[in-house]
Design an enzyme around this catalytic site. Sequence first.
Site, PDB file in Angstrom:
ATOM      1  N   CYS A   2       0.719  -0.916   0.008  1.00 19.21           N
ATOM      2  CA  CYS A   2       0.244   0.023  -0.068  1.00 19.21           C
ATOM      3  C   CYS A   2       1.326   1.126   0.212  1.00 19.21           C
ATOM      4  CB  CYS A   2      -0.866  -0.061   1.428  1.00 19.21           C
ATOM      5  SG  CYS A   2      -1.549   1.380   1.285  1.00 19.21           S
ATOM      6  N   CYS A  59       0.208   4.316   2.150  1.00 20.48           N
ATOM      7  CA  CYS A  59      -0.336   3.441   3.762  1.00 20.48           C
ATOM      8  C   CYS A  59      -0.557   2.491   4.626  1.00 20.48           C
ATOM      9  CB  CYS A  59      -1.329   4.623   4.482  1.00 20.48           C
ATOM     10  SG  CYS A  59      -3.772   4.051   4.323  1.00 20.48           S
ATOM     11  N   SER A  60      -1.024   1.960   4.390  1.00 18.27           N
ATOM     12  CA  SER A  60      -1.416   0.294   4.769  1.00 18.27           C
ATOM     13  C   SER A  60      -2.469  -0.975   4.949  1.00 18.27           C
ATOM     14  CB  SER A  60      -0.544   0.289   6.565  1.00 18.27           C
ATOM     15  OG  SER A  60      -1.508   0.626   7.546  1.00 18.27           O
ATOM     16  N   CYS A  61      -2.732  -0.154   3.952  1.00 15.91           N
ATOM     17  CA  CYS A  61      -3.934  -1.036   3.687  1.00 15.91           C
ATOM     18  C   CYS A  61      -4.081  -2.850   3.367  1.00 15.91           C
ATOM     19  CB  CYS A  61      -5.471  -0.181   2.015  1.00 15.91           C
ATOM     20  SG  CYS A  61      -5.092   1.179   2.678  1.00 15.91           S
TER      21      CYS A  61
END
Length: 206
Positions: free
Chosen positions: A110, A113-115
Amino acid sequence: MPHDSDDHTHAHSVLPSDATLRVKAIETLLISKGLIDPAALDAIVDTYQNKIGPKNGAMVVARAWSDSAFYDTLFYDTTETVADMGFYGRQGEHIMALQNTDEIHNIVVCTLCSCYPWPLLGIPPSWYKSDAYRARAVREPRKVLAEFGVTLPSETSVRVWDSTAELRYFVIPQRPKGTEGWSEKRLAALVTRDSMIGTGFPKDAQ
Ligand code: FE
């Protein structure tokens, strides 16, 4: 102490401390204002860290390896198919399975961010959230894969998928050789978290 390559790799795998501090500051503020209950927060973290985790994804992969009808349905509508196995909810509203073959190796990042597909893989590892992984997985995927111990034949294409809040990906790795006739349970034990992100392979058949 010399800055050797191990240290270098290690630095990349740690969430930047300012991010950790910011999260802590926000959490403290929300608790002091009575907007969140720390016990509820702990319960949520425990659920995703210990109760969910990558074992759910491993069950999906094992079934995909064992059942060709399921395999086809999984790629036709991943979200619905995994929901039927009981894997749905927060951060799993729209999931797409990716198929690793001899020709194509998929890797998920991602960049923003951190999906990450929580209902299947739990909470993302800290390296997945690091600036280094998010930037380099796109720029130099083969080099990043090599650092994870994944070396691919030059004729295998690497495909990088950028997860978003709208669509989260997970990888169905190739079934290890020598596992013909194995039960789903036995197969699931070979499926690692990283193999479902694309930064690893499943364990070899023992
Ligand atoms: Fe994200």
